[in-house]
Design a protein around this motif. Structure first.
Motif, mmCIF file in Angstrom:
data_model
loop_
_atom_site.group_PDB
_atom_site.id
_atom_site.type_symbol
_atom_site.label_atom_id
_atom_site.label_comp_id
_atom_site.label_asym_id
_atom_site.label_seq_id
_atom_site.Cartn_x
_atom_site.Cartn_y
_atom_site.Cartn_z
ATOM 1 N N GLY A 2 0.825 -1.208 0.000
ATOM 2 C CA GLY A 2 0.000 0.000 0.000
ATOM 3 C C GLY A 2 0.856 1.254 0.000
ATOM 4 O O GLY A 2 0.498 2.260 -0.616
ATOM 5 N N LEU A 3 1.976 1.209 0.703
ATOM 6 C CA LEU A 3 2.858 2.364 0.762
ATOM 7 C C LEU A 3 3.476 2.662 -0.609
ATOM 8 O O LEU A 3 3.586 3.821 -1.003
ATOM 9 N N VAL A 8 3.882 6.055 -5.603
ATOM 10 C CA VAL A 8 3.789 6.193 -7.054
ATOM 11 C C VAL A 8 2.705 7.201 -7.425
ATOM 12 O O VAL A 8 2.832 7.929 -8.408
ATOM 13 N N LYS A 9 1.642 7.286 -6.643
ATOM 14 C CA LYS A 9 0.546 8.203 -6.934
ATOM 15 C C LYS A 9 0.773 9.609 -6.393
ATOM 16 O O LYS A 9 -0.037 10.499 -6.652
ATOM 17 N N VAL A 16 7.490 14.739 -11.747
ATOM 18 C CA VAL A 16 8.812 14.431 -12.288
ATOM 19 C C VAL A 16 8.682 13.536 -13.510
ATOM 20 O O VAL A 16 9.398 13.718 -14.506
ATOM 21 N N THR A 17 7.768 12.587 -13.502
ATOM 22 C CA THR A 17 7.564 11.708 -14.651
ATOM 23 C C THR A 17 7.090 12.495 -15.860
ATOM 24 O O THR A 17 7.592 12.313 -16.978
#
Length: 74
Positions: A2-3, A8-9, A16-17
């Motif tokens: 979950g972390l 990622v979200k 940055v992506t």
């Protein structure tokens, strides 16, 4: 698990992506505009079958440059 999904979200990772993707597109665009393939004509010039102009010999060029500089060969 979950972390990892939360990381990622996160807005920092998404920002940055997106910035990296835009940077890659910009670099590819600039590379395409500055490195265009040279125009290659389909009609090649025909070679003439005449006498070619004589090329100057390297020795005569050396002698002329030595004389111009006032040098003597030993």
């Amino acid at each position: 698990m979950g972390l990892l999904v939360e990381i990622v979200k996160s807005w920092q990772v998404v920002a940055v992506t997106v910035a990296l993707v835009l940077y890659i597109f910009l670099v590819n665009y600039v590379a395409r505009t500055y490195h265009r393939p040279r125009f290659v004509s389909k009609n090649k010039p025909k070679k003439t079958k005449g006498k070619a102009a004589p090329k100057p010999q390297a020795e005569s060029v050396e002698e002329d440059s030595n004389e111009a500089l006032g040098l003597e060969e030993s």
